[in-house]
Motif scaffolding. Structure first.
Motif, PDB file in Angstrom:
ATOM      1  N   PRO A 104       0.673  -1.283   0.214  1.00 17.61           N
ATOM      2  CA  PRO A 104       0.168  -0.001   0.037  1.00 17.61           C
ATOM      3  C   PRO A 104       0.852   1.369  -0.095  1.00 17.61           C
ATOM      4  O   PRO A 104       1.758   1.291   0.463  1.00 17.61           O
ATOM      5  N   CYS A 105       0.083   2.275  -0.657  1.00 18.63           N
ATOM      6  CA  CYS A 105       0.962   3.573  -0.679  1.00 18.63           C
ATOM      7  C   CYS A 105      -0.187   4.700  -0.612  1.00 18.63           C
ATOM      8  O   CYS A 105      -1.018   4.606  -1.376  1.00 18.63           O
ATOM      9  N   LEU A 106       0.009   5.522   0.287  1.00 20.05           N
ATOM     10  CA  LEU A 106      -1.088   6.679   0.689  1.00 20.05           C
ATOM     11  C   LEU A 106      -0.958   7.590  -0.366  1.00 20.05           C
ATOM     12  O   LEU A 106      -0.101   8.421  -0.236  1.00 20.05           O
ATOM     13  N   ARG A 107      -1.912   7.647  -1.408  1.00 23.33           N
ATOM     14  CA  ARG A 107      -1.926   8.862  -2.399  1.00 23.33           C
ATOM     15  C   ARG A 107      -2.849   9.979  -1.834  1.00 23.33           C
ATOM     16  O   ARG A 107      -3.907   9.918  -1.332  1.00 23.33           O
ATOM     17  N   THR A 108      -2.293  10.925  -1.927  1.00 19.59           N
ATOM     18  CA  THR A 108      -2.592  12.213  -0.893  1.00 19.59           C
ATOM     19  C   THR A 108      -3.212  13.205  -1.833  1.00 19.59           C
ATOM     20  O   THR A 108      -3.557  14.562  -1.303  1.00 19.59           O
ATOM     21  N   ASP A 109      -3.325  13.259  -3.076  1.00 14.83           N
ATOM     22  CA  ASP A 109      -3.648  14.353  -4.014  1.00 14.83           C
ATOM     23  C   ASP A 109      -5.240  14.745  -3.448  1.00 14.83           C
ATOM     24  O   ASP A 109      -5.285  15.953  -3.370  1.00 14.83           O
ATOM     25  N   THR A 110      -6.221  13.904  -3.149  1.00 13.19           N
ATOM     26  CA  THR A 110      -7.399  14.508  -2.873  1.00 13.19           C
ATOM     27  C   THR A 110      -7.399  15.228  -1.439  1.00 13.19           C
ATOM     28  O   THR A 110      -7.866  16.394  -1.409  1.00 13.19           O
ATOM     29  N   LEU A 111      -6.483  14.810  -0.550  1.00 11.98           N
ATOM     30  CA  LEU A 111      -6.468  15.455   0.912  1.00 11.98           C
ATOM     31  C   LEU A 111      -5.904  16.947   0.624  1.00 11.98           C
ATOM     32  O   LEU A 111      -6.229  17.814   1.425  1.00 11.98           O
ATOM     33  N   VAL A 112      -4.793  16.996  -0.384  1.00  6.59           N
ATOM     34  CA  VAL A 112      -4.546  18.409  -0.462  1.00  6.59           C
ATOM     35  C   VAL A 112      -5.266  19.274  -1.658  1.00  6.59           C
ATOM     36  O   VAL A 112      -5.398  20.508  -0.935  1.00  6.59           O
ATOM     37  N   PHE A 113      -5.720  18.818  -2.497  1.00  5.97           N
ATOM     38  CA  PHE A 113      -6.087  19.658  -3.592  1.00  5.97           C
ATOM     39  C   PHE A 113      -7.854  19.632  -3.573  1.00  5.97           C
ATOM     40  O   PHE A 113      -8.380  20.640  -4.182  1.00  5.97           O
ATOM     41  N   GLN A 114      -8.389  18.765  -2.763  1.00  2.00           N
ATOM     42  CA  GLN A 114      -9.820  18.636  -2.947  1.00  2.00           C
ATOM     43  C   GLN A 114     -10.271  18.828  -1.476  1.00  2.00           C
ATOM     44  O   GLN A 114     -11.708  18.294  -1.109  1.00  2.00           O
ATOM     45  N   PHE A 115      -9.779  19.222  -0.698  1.00  2.00           N
ATOM     46  CA  PHE A 115      -9.888  19.357   0.848  1.00  2.00           C
ATOM     47  C   PHE A 115     -11.015  20.292   1.136  1.00  2.00           C
ATOM     48  O   PHE A 115     -11.890  20.232   2.082  1.00  2.00           O
ATOM     49  N   HIS A 116     -11.119  21.280   0.323  1.00  2.08           N
ATOM     50  CA  HIS A 116     -12.201  22.271   0.584  1.00  2.08           C
ATOM     51  C   HIS A 116     -13.474  21.816   0.152  1.00  2.08           C
ATOM     52  O   HIS A 116     -14.435  22.351   0.316  1.00  2.08           O
ATOM     53  N   GLN A 117     -13.605  20.853  -0.454  1.00  2.00           N
ATOM     54  CA  GLN A 117     -14.808  20.198  -0.872  1.00  2.00           C
ATOM     55  C   GLN A 117     -15.451  19.201   0.211  1.00  2.00           C
ATOM     56  O   GLN A 117     -14.798  18.343   0.763  1.00  2.00           O
ATOM     57  N   PRO A 118     -16.631  19.449   0.602  1.00  2.00           N
ATOM     58  CA  PRO A 118     -17.143  18.922   1.630  1.00  2.00           C
ATOM     59  C   PRO A 118     -17.142  17.223   1.731  1.00  2.00           C
ATOM     60  O   PRO A 118     -16.917  16.721   2.673  1.00  2.00           O
ATOM     61  N   ASN A 119     -17.188  16.832   0.328  1.00  2.00           N
ATOM     62  CA  ASN A 119     -17.429  15.290   0.291  1.00  2.00           C
ATOM     63  C   ASN A 119     -16.024  14.723   0.642  1.00  2.00           C
ATOM     64  O   ASN A 119     -15.718  13.603   1.452  1.00  2.00           O
ATOM     65  N   THR A 120     -14.628  15.474   0.565  1.00  2.00           N
ATOM     66  CA  THR A 120     -13.448  14.987   1.033  1.00  2.00           C
ATOM     67  C   THR A 120     -13.638  14.898   2.429  1.00  2.00           C
ATOM     68  O   THR A 120     -13.163  13.835   3.287  1.00  2.00           O
ATOM     69  N   ARG A 121     -13.938  15.970   3.351  1.00  2.00           N
ATOM     70  CA  ARG A 121     -14.033  15.904   4.776  1.00  2.00           C
ATOM     71  C   ARG A 121     -14.861  15.012   5.236  1.00  2.00           C
ATOM     72  O   ARG A 121     -14.741  14.274   6.218  1.00  2.00           O
ATOM     73  N   GLN A 122     -15.984  14.682   4.541  1.00  2.00           N
ATOM     74  CA  GLN A 122     -16.823  13.605   4.910  1.00  2.00           C
ATOM     75  C   GLN A 122     -16.382  12.311   4.817  1.00  2.00           C
ATOM     76  O   GLN A 122     -16.410  11.280   5.800  1.00  2.00           O
ATOM     77  N   ARG A 123     -15.499  11.838   3.703  1.00  2.00           N
ATOM     78  CA  ARG A 123     -14.796  10.762   3.590  1.00  2.00           C
ATOM     79  C   ARG A 123     -13.639  10.649   4.720  1.00  2.00           C
ATOM     80  O   ARG A 123     -13.772   9.493   5.248  1.00  2.00           O
ATOM     81  N   LEU A 124     -13.045  11.872   4.934  1.00  6.67           N
ATOM     82  CA  LEU A 124     -12.233  11.754   5.872  1.00  6.67           C
ATOM     83  C   LEU A 124     -12.579  11.408   7.359  1.00  6.67           C
ATOM     84  O   LEU A 124     -12.300  10.453   8.008  1.00  6.67           O
ATOM     85  N   ALA A 125     -13.918  11.832   7.747  1.00 10.98           N
ATOM     86  CA  ALA A 125     -14.499  11.830   8.785  1.00 10.98           C
ATOM     87  C   ALA A 125     -14.990  10.121   8.889  1.00 10.98           C
ATOM     88  O   ALA A 125     -14.889   9.551  10.024  1.00 10.98           O
ATOM     89  N   ALA A 126     -15.475   9.756   7.943  1.00 11.45           N
ATOM     90  CA  ALA A 126     -16.008   8.564   7.931  1.00 11.45           C
ATOM     91  C   ALA A 126     -14.931   7.224   7.934  1.00 11.45           C
ATOM     92  O   ALA A 126     -15.123   6.429   8.700  1.00 11.45           O
ATOM     93  N   CYS A 127     -13.567   7.661   7.651  1.00  8.04           N
ATOM     94  CA  CYS A 127     -12.582   6.553   7.828  1.00  8.04           C
ATOM     95  C   CYS A 127     -11.895   7.031   8.988  1.00  8.04           C
ATOM     96  O   CYS A 127     -11.152   5.995   9.523  1.00  8.04           O
TER      97      CYS A 127
END
Lengths: 415, 415, 415
Positions: free
Chosen positions: C155-178
């Protein structure tokens, strides 16, 4: 001598040429004297760079004297590709017997050129020896396009003046003179552009072309904004929008739009005629992304001034169906850059999108030595990348070469 | 083994050297111990990059220990050009018998160096084995320039401090101390610069030199503006204008002005001594267009830090008579970059404008392996681009090499 | 055929592979049909660029039809490296007998693939024929990381979404979920990042990774500033700071952070899936200087999108102990760029800092042809730069190759 390369070269030399970019004057396509050869800016600028005073370029200096001086300084730049072109011209067209030219050959060359270049049918002979079927011109928008065979000398609308000098009254006067339209607002500019492009197409034009500075970013303006920029004669606002209008006209007439990207004009302000332009390597094809997206129906054969930008050209052509790779321009038109850029292109871009070469010549005599240089390198690259690794047979490799030299020019410019 | 390349190399090895840029201390030009060799930043920075702690570089660590540690880490960078220079030094000057050096050789090398480097006339022997006629120095503006033979160790005025540290009181104090002029306004700065340049010229200086950051754009200030910038000690305003004043002084004294373009200082702030500098590839010679236009009488031998900028250097030198191509600098001083850049230069720039190489050495022992690397590549390029295609005979090719290695240095720096 | 290169290649082919970057789905690692091969964006984008309509890529078009159409357009890009990968796959895995594939082979290939790819243990067979020990994945941050052998599929943690899509609510919801953390202020973002990275490390992750646009400049924010940026959902302010937080987490968990620098997303907006991204060559590693200085304990294996930037990568890796050279990415993953970039790297960067190659594959079948291309070039470079000049024996050269292909991956990623 590498026999594989020699065999491939022999195959490539059989292929006729359609030269898709030159500065030939169709009313005077061949040299009249040696000065027409050595007056080419490549020689005057190299001689001047190597130490030659510009005094000798003054019109009052006799032609033979000027030629002798340029030849004298050749001893300082006989390491260059340009020198080799001249030796090829002397050997091929003047039957010069030596391998190296020096100032001692000045009189012989001058006099032989006088005699040879005055021969009847010299133009036809040059074209025949060059296997040159057609050659594209560079025509100002108000060029009458009369008095020559447009199936051989293919008109091409050069649009630098329309884009970058439109704010000057003289340009609009010339435009009015050839279209009958006083282009003072967006609507009339559009009509004038369509009118002149229609005239070009009717006279056999097969392309539009423009050279662009490194910072240029095409962008449309609304008609109201364009009206406003026209009133203010604001060249910075006008250029991107007028360029955009021309792309629209290309779409209307299904003309490819040759973009020659990256030249900065008049950098060496006291340089010789046409020996003043340089560049800023900091440019990107990203500046054209809106253009490429907005005009999927227009083909953009693109030349880049620097080899640094070749990878961008490779990648943009790999991705955008309407981006075509076009030749080796100016400061990238020497063997090391051609070798590198061609190798990168021919292993990554679909082969139907590669226009191998154009001469950029001012006189027909230059087409042969320039294409000879290119074909030599093409043969080496085909050998190294395709035949030696077992990917193509010799025959297939020559066919690939033919596509770059000939077939694609026909297809892309709809000849 | 390629016999043509070997023959050319043998010819090139006969040519004496004038090394137009180094950091040699003329009062201590050769190594005294192996540490003088392995303390060169190329080794300390590579060892550190490969994992060596900087602890071992602290002065309290014994010299033999430090050398052993740098040698130990060499096993991680024995693939580099720098490693080869060291092996050449060991073999040529210490008669090391092997082809590869490892930490097991540390004691032998250390002790042999102790003995060999202490020999009488070691300096003369190094110069003689290197065929080194002259070598240019890098002298701070207040260097006394005393105690050495300036016909061998040629002074060169290094001006970084004057341009980039002039806002610091210490610089002006040092300037006052060596010129007697308190340079507090434009007129006195000009006089001070002329005074110190005259002193350099009288002591045999043959060039000015400076290294410049990627963003630098030379530009003159009026005397009033310069007075103002001096009062404010505004380094951003001062640097372009002080540089311009130095170019004026170079014109007065007919001194070439070496420009070394593109270095960003202290990028890796915790790097080893002299191993902290890197670059930003986004730079252009267009930044120097006003300079090149304004000073047609001043020659500017130019080094670029990146191979990316080589095409700009080729093109600017091809067009501007006063732009000279100078050597292979620092991050471009490894075989692949030298090969590429040299090939591009030697096929496009008038040959009287090409300075082939300089050592940049801190100790004379490095001149030989560095030039050996260069000559090997030069031989390969001459073979591939000139002899094999039938353009030059072997003798002519060696003569072209001589021009790059020797003749042009004499002509351009007026030796 | 060059026997030295052939011998070196034979040696290199003995070396097992650890592929440090791919897009393999570990739950479906191998192809199920020919469409899984030819649907790879390299083929769809080249076919489209060469003239194929995107209609055929619509889901309602039958798979066999789509494959046939992509194969038909292959005749326009059979000069490319990508074509060779496909021929290799057909020959190696489908036992295709020819040297060239055309549309006439469509049915045979389609049907053979159906049969072969359905075999029991096909995955094991592909890995065994490829000598593939381990292969790194690209996992979204909320990937469950379940159902596969993490000692093979790392496994390798790909972080594009965390860095460039963090302003989108969906990203933070996914982060909260996991993670169970509502990451609405700096403190909770930090905790959430640590939580998910801990989960990854516990599941065997060996690296973080991210792809970055050309303009990107990492920079920390204070917690107060970050809180503010989070409230405003200001993506321009968030991205540099969130990236910085991730680097802090990498430090905590001793994970290397793969940086893939230079991609501009969605340049060709109507391009095929994954065939829309290009670049702006004007970028510099100087943008990362603060990062490299601030995190001496974090290793940054760096991929650059353009060969132009290779010299920066070489120089930064030569100076910074924590900068690692990583593979040949995307638009630089064709033979001419690999050859140039590898030659520049292997002669200048400490060899323990060179990760030779990764496949970037979407299906395991691509690992073999891509590495084969790389090994061929590696053998040529080792021959030309080390064995022929007498610097390494063949055995030593193969050992150097092994370090690039295998040993360094183990060391750098702590396997």
């Amino acid at each position: 001598m590498d026999t594989l390369v020699a065999d491939l070269l022999a195959g490539l030399e059989e292929i006729p040429l359609i030269d898709p970019h030159s500065h030939i004057d169709p009313l005077s396509p061949v040299a009249r004297s040696l000065e027409d050869i050595l007056g080419y800016h490549y020689y005057t600028e190299l001689a001047h760079s190597a130490g030659m005073s510009q005094q000798v370029l003054q019109p009052q200096v006799p032609s033979r004297e000027r030629v002798r001086e340029i030849l004298r300084f050749m001893s300082h730049y006989d390491n260059t590709a340009q020198y080799r072109w001249f030796v090829e011209i002397a050997r091929t067209f003047l039957h010069f017997p030596g391998q190296r030219v020096t100032v001692n050959d000045a009189d012989w060359l001058y006099e032989t050129a006088e005699r040879v270049f005055q021969q009847l049918h010299w133009e036809a002979e040059v074209r025949q020896r060059t296997r040159l079927e057609k050659i594209f011109l560079t025509n100002e928008f108000d060029d009458p396009l009369q008095g020559f065979d447009t199936t051989v000398y293919v008109p091409c609308l050069r649009t630098d003046t329309l884009v970058f000098q439109f704010h000057q009254p003289n340009t609009r006067q010339r435009l009015a003179a050839c279209t009958g339209i006083e282009a003072e607002d967006a609507g009339r500019v559009r009509r004038a552009f369509l009118t002149l492009m229609e005239r070009f197409v009717n006279r056999g034009a097969k392309a539009c072309a423009i050279s662009l500075p490194p910072q240029f970013v095409p962008a449309p303006l609304s008609d109201a904004e364009l009206d406003n920029a026209l009133r203010r004669a604001d060249s910075a606002a006008l250029a991107p929008a007028l360029f955009w209008l021309l792309a629209e006209c290309c779409r209307t007439f299904q003309l490819p739009f040759d973009l020659m990207i990256g030249v900065q004009r008049r950098v060496y302000r006291h340089g010789v005629f046409q020996g003043q332009d340089l560049f800023d390597q900091r440019t990107s094809l990203i500046q054209y992304q809106e253009l490429f997206n907005a005009f999927p129906e227009v083909l953009f054969p693109i030349s880049v001034l620097t080899s640094n930008q070749n990878q961008e050209l490779v990648a943009y052509s790999w991705i955008f169906p309407n981006v075509i790779v076009n030749g080796h321009w100016w400061y990238s038109n020497t063997p090391p850059y051609i070798r590198k850029d061609l190798t990168e292109r021919i292993t990554a871009v679909p082969k139907n999108k590669l226009i191998g070469y154009y001469s950029d010549a001012y006189k027909l005599e230059f087409v042969l030595p320039k294409y000879r240089m290119y074909r030599q390198i093409l043969a080496e690259v085909l050998a190294a990348e395709f035949v030696r690794p077992g990917l193509l047979s010799e025959t297939e490799a020559v066919a690939l070469g033919r596509q770059l030299l000939y077939d694609n020019v026909r297809t892309i410019f709809r000849l």
